[in-house]
Motif scaffolding. Structure first.
Motif, short mmCIF file in Angstrom:
data_model
loop_
_atom_site.label_atom_id
_atom_site.label_comp_id
_atom_site.label_asym_id
_atom_site.label_seq_id
_atom_site.Cartn_x
_atom_site.Cartn_y
_atom_site.Cartn_z
N LEU A 244 47.72 40.74 31.68
CA LEU A 244 47.02 39.62 32.78
C LEU A 244 48.17 38.95 33.57
O LEU A 244 48.06 39.01 34.82
CB LEU A 244 46.65 38.45 31.88
N PRO A 245 49.47 38.98 32.92
CA PRO A 245 50.63 38.69 33.76
C PRO A 245 51.47 39.61 34.84
O PRO A 245 51.37 39.21 36.00
CB PRO A 245 51.74 38.26 32.65
N TYR A 246 50.59 40.48 34.44
CA TYR A 246 50.82 42.14 35.85
C TYR A 246 50.08 42.56 36.29
O TYR A 246 49.54 43.20 36.78
CB TYR A 246 51.07 43.20 34.84
N TYR A 247 48.65 41.13 36.61
CA TYR A 247 47.81 41.51 37.52
C TYR A 247 48.27 41.81 38.86
O TYR A 247 47.79 43.03 39.47
CB TYR A 247 46.56 40.54 37.35
N ALA A 248 48.76 41.08 39.35
CA ALA A 248 49.42 41.59 40.52
C ALA A 248 49.72 43.31 40.66
O ALA A 248 49.85 43.41 42.09
CB ALA A 248 50.60 40.31 41.51
N GLU A 249 50.68 42.86 39.64
CA GLU A 249 51.66 44.56 39.85
C GLU A 249 50.53 46.01 39.58
O GLU A 249 49.99 46.59 40.41
CB GLU A 249 52.64 44.84 39.24
N ALA A 250 49.36 45.63 38.59
CA ALA A 250 48.90 46.82 38.19
C ALA A 250 47.38 46.30 37.75
O ALA A 250 47.05 46.34 36.93
CB ALA A 250 48.89 47.26 37.21
N PRO A 251 46.50 45.90 38.91
CA PRO A 251 44.82 45.67 39.04
C PRO A 251 44.28 46.54 37.89
O PRO A 251 43.09 46.08 37.13
CB PRO A 251 44.86 45.07 40.15
N LEU A 252 44.57 47.52 38.11
CA LEU A 252 43.76 48.11 37.26
C LEU A 252 43.61 48.40 35.23
O LEU A 252 43.19 48.71 35.31
CB LEU A 252 43.70 49.69 37.75
N ALA A 253 45.02 48.33 35.64
CA ALA A 253 45.27 48.43 33.73
C ALA A 253 44.88 47.12 33.01
O ALA A 253 43.96 47.56 32.21
CB ALA A 253 46.95 47.96 33.80
N VAL A 254 44.39 46.16 34.16
CA VAL A 254 43.86 45.30 33.29
C VAL A 254 42.46 44.99 33.67
O VAL A 254 41.50 44.84 32.73
CB VAL A 254 44.18 42.88 34.31
N LEU A 255 41.68 45.56 34.81
CA LEU A 255 40.79 45.69 34.56
C LEU A 255 39.90 46.64 33.64
O LEU A 255 38.68 46.78 33.19
CB LEU A 255 39.85 46.22 36.12
N MET A 256 41.23 48.10 33.64
CA MET A 256 40.62 49.05 32.65
C MET A 256 39.86 48.92 31.36
O MET A 256 38.63 49.27 30.88
CB MET A 256 41.24 50.28 32.13
N PRO A 257 40.22 47.85 30.01
CA PRO A 257 40.15 47.73 28.89
C PRO A 257 38.30 46.91 29.14
O PRO A 257 37.77 47.10 28.33
CB PRO A 257 41.23 46.26 28.79
N GLY A 258 38.32 46.16 30.03
CA GLY A 258 37.06 45.14 30.30
C GLY A 258 36.47 45.59 30.90
O GLY A 258 35.32 45.19 30.23
N LEU A 259 36.08 46.65 31.27
CA LEU A 259 35.24 48.02 31.98
C LEU A 259 35.02 49.28 30.89
O LEU A 259 33.50 48.21 31.17
CB LEU A 259 35.98 48.40 32.90
N LEU A 260 35.64 48.94 30.32
CA LEU A 260 35.30 49.88 28.68
C LEU A 260 34.84 48.61 27.56
O LEU A 260 33.43 49.29 26.98
CB LEU A 260 36.83 50.11 27.38
N ILE A 261 35.12 47.77 27.75
CA ILE A 261 33.80 46.92 26.52
C ILE A 261 32.81 46.46 27.66
O ILE A 261 31.39 46.65 27.04
CB ILE A 261 34.96 45.70 26.14
N PHE A 262 32.83 46.39 29.02
CA PHE A 262 31.17 46.26 29.70
C PHE A 262 30.27 47.19 29.33
O PHE A 262 29.17 47.66 28.71
CB PHE A 262 31.54 45.79 31.63
N LEU A 263 30.75 48.63 29.58
CA LEU A 263 30.34 49.78 29.51
C LEU A 263 29.53 49.32 27.68
O LEU A 263 28.45 50.20 27.74
CB LEU A 263 30.85 51.02 29.89
N LEU A 264 30.63 49.59 26.95
CA LEU A 264 29.81 49.80 25.52
C LEU A 264 28.84 49.09 25.38
O LEU A 264 27.85 49.31 24.76
CB LEU A 264 31.30 49.30 24.48
N VAL A 265 29.11 47.31 25.56
CA VAL A 265 27.94 47.12 24.88
C VAL A 265 26.42 47.10 25.95
O VAL A 265 25.08 46.84 26.02
CB VAL A 265 28.44 45.11 25.91
#
Lengths: 278, 461
Positions: A244-265
């Protein structure tokens, strides 16, 4: 939840609706994610814990297919391992909630009397505690460990299986066909195997999908607030928080685990919906 | 005669299958129409086409004119708007159509309040309940009332709605003699009040009592129609004759037989549910080869008595003595609602195979018995939901007869079957009793049937 279950336990549910579109999409999605979780760690040779600080926050498509996190660890490897961990734990939790829940539910309906009342009282007590609180109490004994997390979730989740199995069995037991089977000389094992289980199974499939979704979310949530699994374990929830602290530099890196949780559920919910929506 | 409901060339089909073809009929004021026929003859589909409640995938063509409006041309919303205002339905199983969470007075009052917009709905409902003899049951929920009471409540609701057209779907199903006479009187009163009445039934006696015109349906076609009295006295079509002959009142009497030794005897039986006493100090004995009819109003404990004899319930007091040497599986039961006695997901073949494996039965004997009960072999692949009530009840009989029963408790086993199937099942029972010495306890509320099938009758209360 209970109302939904009783509604779909109607006697004349047509067989054609057992595999509606939503369930097929859900199962397809789950199959893809399972392939990623199972094959990913085998195909991607990278160690999810190996650091390469020179590749910190590497973008997608460089040396790393899905980029790297702030320690230069391969995100693809971490995501695959994280998916496997979430999936595996959810499956294990669901099974250890479903099997005792089903057995105790059938037993309670079948035996009635004191056994049933004791089991119902126990399930009501567990139900009165918020599920996450139960997990937190157990986690207090051994923070960051897998066993209390798993035990706590199973203890919170078996109640639904128990209640559905008990009410469905109790409803079945008063039906003439069970009495007819007894009169025709069939024993209890036959009646359980051929008359009770086939009726409960579709309901349990729906419940199992819901339970796995709940488990995945609970594990991620608890890890995100640092009481579940601890870094460096590649857990999806803790990955989000770490990045999360690196959201500004690498937003996709933060979003990908969340996307994976979302897809699983989402996959699990769609699978569960198949049984509830006509 | 100025008919107010005209059905012209009505054809109902699903996909390529024609379910009802070229059906035409008319209902006039003071001239009720009765559709006669066995289950599956398409008579219920005609009613559903009038209501606009045909299942999805089933389409109707032709014209249904109610006071000049073609119902089939109206949209779904417009047709729904007719329900309860222009078209009323007296449903087949009233207790499934009543609101289980509402007391009797509430169900009636809401018709007055919302359909007619009356302020004194409560008083009107009380009067309506009193009129059908349910004044004492005003505070009861449907599950606290017997089938006959639910039927009368449904009638009171249909009466209160006061729709110009009233459809009655099998209104006499499951009613005993007195309740049926009462129902006929009430339906006659609706007709005299100028309402159009269309009744669907397989009860020839009900058709005769209602008068007007009748139309006999077979396989989706009207095979014969005309004034009811003339049609039933001088039937032209062979099927009409068979239907009339299947009415228990027209059956030949059972030849007196010589009953054998007692098979089952209950002495001093008492049973109560809570404070309600069903029977006390009752003694009953059934001999081999004897058919004993058990009659009584609904709720009088007929089924309970049978269950006690067959061993699925225990008496509060008293004892049941069975013939020595007969295995427990030789005491069997036939159920009122045939589908309820079968596992819905099992095919008939699987059910028979499991039974054969459990009791090491000879497959040749099963095939022979199925042939005797007119159950073709291709039915083995079907599930219970795909079979008619008559076929299922014959399967239930086959299942039971395979175990060489000495005693059979038939719990209203023919009350949900149409007359032709009822007659067939009754014949099989009579034959098994005469040939194999089967003792039968036959619960029924049909006095004609009891008189024709049984050697002797007893009545509870």
């Amino acid at each position: 939840m209970m109302l939904q279950m009783q509604g779909l336990a109607g006697p004349d549910r047509p067989a054609a609706t057992a595999w509606p579109l939503s369930r097929r999409i859900g199962l397809g999605l789950l199959a893809l994610l399972a392939a990623f979780a199972l094959l990913g760690p085998l195909l991607v040779d990278a160690d999810p814990a190996r650091q390469d600080l020179s590749a910190s926050l590497a973008p997608i498509g460089s040396d790393f297919l899905l980029g790297a996190d702030h320690y230069g660890r391969s995100l693809l490897a971490r995501l695959a391992h994280g998916a496997r961990l979430s999936f595996g734990m959810a499956l294990l939790t669901m099974l250890s909630a479903a099997v005792p829940g089903l057995l105790l539910g059938v037993l309670a309906a079948w035996r009635g009397g004191v056994a049933e009342r004791a089991l119902v009282a126990l399930s009501d007590i567990v139900l009165a505690l918020p599920g996450l609180l139960l997990v937190l109490i157990l986690l207090a004994f051994a923070p960051g460990h897998f066993l209390p997390l798993y035990l706590g979730l199973s203890l919170a989740l078996w109640v639904e299986f128990f209640r559905v199995a008990r009410t469905t069995t109790a409803r079945l037991l008063v039906e003439p066909r069970i009495e007819a089977a007894r009169l025709l000389g069939f024993g209890t094992p036959y009646i359980l195997r051929h008359q009770v289980l086939p009726e409960i199974a579709p309901l349990l499939l729906t419940l199992a999908a819901f339970a796995m979704g709940t488990a995945i979310l609970a594990i991620s949530t608890l890890s995100a607030i640092s009481v579940g699994l601890q870094p460096p374990t590649p857990e999806l929830g803790s990955m989000i928080v770490e990045l999360l602290p690196y959201y500004a530099e690498a937003p996709l890196a933060v979003l990908m685990p969340g996307l994976l949780i979302f897809l699983l559920v989402l996959g699990l919910q769609l699978t569960a919906r198949g049984g509830t929506v006509r | 005669m100025t008919a107010a409901l005209h059905i012209e060339d009505l054809t109902i089909r699903t996909g390529d299958r024609v379910l009802v073809s070229g059906f035409s009929a008319a209902v006039g004021r003071g001239a009720p129409l009765t559709l006669l026929g066995e289950s599956g003859s398409g008579k219920s589909l005609v009613a559903q086409a009038i209501m606009g409640t045909l299942p999805p995938g089933v389409a109707a063509q032709g014209r249904i004119l109610l006071d000049g409006t073609d119902l089939l041309r109206l949209g779904p919303a417009a047709r729904r708007a007719l329900w309860g205002r222009r078209i009323g339905l007296l449903p087949q199983e009233p207790w499934t159509a009543l609101d289980p969470t509402m007391r009797a007075e509430g169900q009636l009052a809401e018709v007055h309040r919302y359909v007619h917009g009356r302020r004194d709905a409560g008083r009107a409902a009380a009067a309506g309940l009193g009129e059908v003899g349910l004044a004492d049951a005003a505070r009861h929920y449907p599950f606290q009332m017997s089938g006959g009471m639910c039927q009368r409540l449904a009638l009171a609701v249909a009466h209160a709605a006061g729709t110009p057209l009233l459809l009655a779907d099998e209104p006499s199903k499951g009613l005993d003699g007195a309740l049926r006479a009462d129902l006929v009187a009430r339906l006659r009163r609706e007709v005299e009040a100028g309402r159009l009445l269309l009744t669907i039934t397989h009860d020839v006696g009900l058709a005769r009592a209602l008068g007007g015109t009748a139309c006999v349906m077979l396989d989706g076609r009207a095979v014969e129609s005309g004034p009811t009295a003339r049609l039933l006295d001088a039937p032209a079509h062979a099927y009409t004759r068979a239907l009339i002959a299947a009415d228990p009142a027209a059956w030949p009497a059972r030849p007196p037989g010589e009953p054998g030794p007692p098979v089952i005897a209950g002495t001093g039986l008492s049973k109560a549910f809570g404070r309600r006493r069903l029977f006390a100090d009752l003694t009953v004995e059934i001999r081999a080869g004897e058919i004993l009819a058990l009659a009584g109003p609904s709720g009088s404990g007929k089924t309970t008595l049978g269950n006690i004899l067959v061993g699925t319930e225990r008496p509060d007091r008293g004892a049941v003595r069975r013939a020595p040497g007969a295995a427990p599986v030789r005491f069997q039961k036939l159920y009122q609602d045939p589908p309820a006695a079968f596992v819905p997901h099992q095919t008939m073949g699987q059910a028979l195979d499991h039974l054969a494996r459990r009791h090491a039965l000879d497959p040749a004997r099963i095939a022979h018995l199925l042939a005797r009960l007119k159950l073709p072999a291709n039915l083995r692949k079907q599930r219970p939901g795909e079979l008619s009530g008559g076929e299922l009840q014959r399967f239930a009989l086959a299942r039971v007869l395979l175990l060489d029963p000495v005693f059979l408790f038939a719990d209203e086993a023919t009350s949900r079957l149409d007359p032709l199937n009822q007659r067939e099942v009754a014949e099989i029972l009579r034959e098994a009793s005469a040939r194999d010495g089967l003792a039968v306890l036959f619960v029924t509320h049909d006095a004609d049937l009891a008189g024709k099938i049984a050697d002797r009758s007893i009545a509870l209360r």
